[in-house]
Design an enzyme around this catalytic site. Sequence first.
Site, short mmCIF file in Angstrom:
data_model
loop_
_atom_site.label_atom_id
_atom_site.label_comp_id
_atom_site.label_asym_id
_atom_site.label_seq_id
_atom_site.Cartn_x
_atom_site.Cartn_y
_atom_site.Cartn_z
N CYS A 171 -8.94 1.85 6.08
CA CYS A 171 -8.32 2.51 4.93
C CYS A 171 -8.74 1.85 3.61
O CYS A 171 -9.11 0.67 3.59
CB CYS A 171 -6.81 2.56 5.07
SG CYS A 171 -5.99 0.98 4.78
N SER A 185 1.95 -4.96 3.40
CA SER A 185 3.37 -4.70 3.63
C SER A 185 4.26 -5.76 2.97
O SER A 185 5.45 -5.85 3.27
CB SER A 185 3.67 -4.62 5.13
OG SER A 185 3.21 -5.78 5.79
N THR A 226 -7.27 0.85 11.15
CA THR A 226 -7.37 1.01 9.69
C THR A 226 -7.41 -0.31 8.92
O THR A 226 -7.88 -0.35 7.79
CB THR A 226 -6.18 1.82 9.15
OG1 THR A 226 -4.97 1.19 9.59
CG2 THR A 226 -6.21 3.25 9.63
N HIS A 255 5.00 -4.91 9.70
CA HIS A 255 5.02 -6.25 10.27
C HIS A 255 5.35 -7.26 9.18
O HIS A 255 4.54 -8.11 8.82
CB HIS A 255 3.68 -6.56 10.94
CG HIS A 255 3.48 -5.76 12.18
ND1 HIS A 255 2.31 -5.10 12.48
CD2 HIS A 255 4.32 -5.49 13.20
CE1 HIS A 255 2.44 -4.47 13.64
NE2 HIS A 255 3.65 -4.69 14.09
N CYS A 271 0.86 -1.19 0.00
CA CYS A 271 0.00 0.00 0.00
C CYS A 271 0.90 1.24 0.00
O CYS A 271 2.08 1.17 0.36
CB CYS A 271 -0.91 -0.01 1.22
SG CYS A 271 0.01 0.15 2.76
N CYS A 301 1.37 6.88 8.38
CA CYS A 301 0.52 6.93 7.18
C CYS A 301 -0.54 8.02 7.34
O CYS A 301 -1.15 8.14 8.41
CB CYS A 301 -0.16 5.57 7.00
SG CYS A 301 -1.34 5.58 5.63
N GLU A 360 -0.88 0.30 16.34
CA GLU A 360 -1.71 1.40 15.81
C GLU A 360 -2.81 1.78 16.80
O GLU A 360 -3.08 2.97 17.01
CB GLU A 360 -2.34 0.97 14.48
CG GLU A 360 -3.14 2.11 13.86
CD GLU A 360 -4.02 1.64 12.70
OE1 GLU A 360 -3.53 0.87 11.85
OE2 GLU A 360 -5.18 2.06 12.66
S1 SF4 Z 1 -3.43 2.75 6.99
FE1 SF4 Z 1 -3.77 1.48 5.17
S2 SF4 Z 1 -2.67 2.58 3.56
FE2 SF4 Z 1 -1.88 3.33 5.51
S3 SF4 Z 1 -0.11 2.04 6.00
FE3 SF4 Z 1 -1.85 1.13 7.02
S4 SF4 Z 1 -2.61 -0.40 5.55
FE4 SF4 Z 1 -1.28 0.99 4.40
#
Ligand code: SF4
Length: 296
Positions: free
Chosen positions: A180, A252, A150, A31, A4, A85, A115
């Site tokens: 996302c 990733s 996300t 990861h 991504c 991000c 996150e």
């Molecule tokens: S939020 Fe979505 S676009 Fe951004 S790093 Fe994570 S997986 Fe990738």
Amino acid sequence: MGMCFGVRDALALAHREAATQPVTVLGDLVHNEIVLDDLRRRGVRLEQDLDAVATPTVLITAHGASEKRLSAVAARGHRLIEATCPLVHVAHRAVRSFVTQGFHPVIVGRRDHVEVRGMTEDLEAFDVVLSESEVDALAPRDRFGVAAQTTQPIHRVRALVDRIRQRFPSSEVRFADTVCLPTKQRQDAAENLARVADVVVVVGGANSNNTRELAQTCRQHGARVHQIVSATELREDWFHPGQIVGLTAGTSTPPVTIQGVEHWLHALSDRWTHETVAITSHNPALATATATATAR
Ligand code: SF4
């Protein structure tokens, strides 16, 4: 198929910085073990613990960090580079906005994921839920503000938001869809793939949340699933002539790793006279086309 944009940009930033000065990445930039090994080879240091950081420059990962965490790094005199991000920033802003407006924040996600920790560490009160039983354990509030990690499958997030609404019919429940777009696209494609494939190979880091979720989605839609980090784990006895084999990968996973798996599967298909194994990508159009070709 490929990484991504959030992961790609974070890696590019780490590579650029490491080319000119010693850099420590605080936490796993992504990861994915293959990507992390490549970073180490480039001289990037990876530390989980701020006390262990020995370079002036510290890079915050694509998963983001709380203000508390950022201040702690800056207070030690480090130069801070954020590879967070932009879509993680969107999720942070959504949660902050809920709090400012008097909503109790609820995050749909994994409590111990970096996150989610980044989204919640600055909050005085919050809940994290990932199952119906966790929703059932929520204390009543007048106003709930729900956001998501996300990389959660959107159907799970929506189902839990519905459950919160059912459980607290007199509360105001607002939902900010912070899943996302790359995650949504992969999840949709994985569903389509699992419907046509007998077996799906999911390539990605063992600790990657979105890779794990892709594997689970494919299982839920009827495919047999093998989750691997790279082609070296593939085994011939997972596949049989005449089957349709699907291939998908986490956000990733480096393109070169996916290509390695694809080549391995093509070689197997060649040995089985070309018609026996169809290779599909996680692109839904291609998956459908390949399935039709195989059925003929
Ligand atoms: S939020 Fe979505 S676009 Fe951004 S790093 Fe994570 S997986 Fe990738």
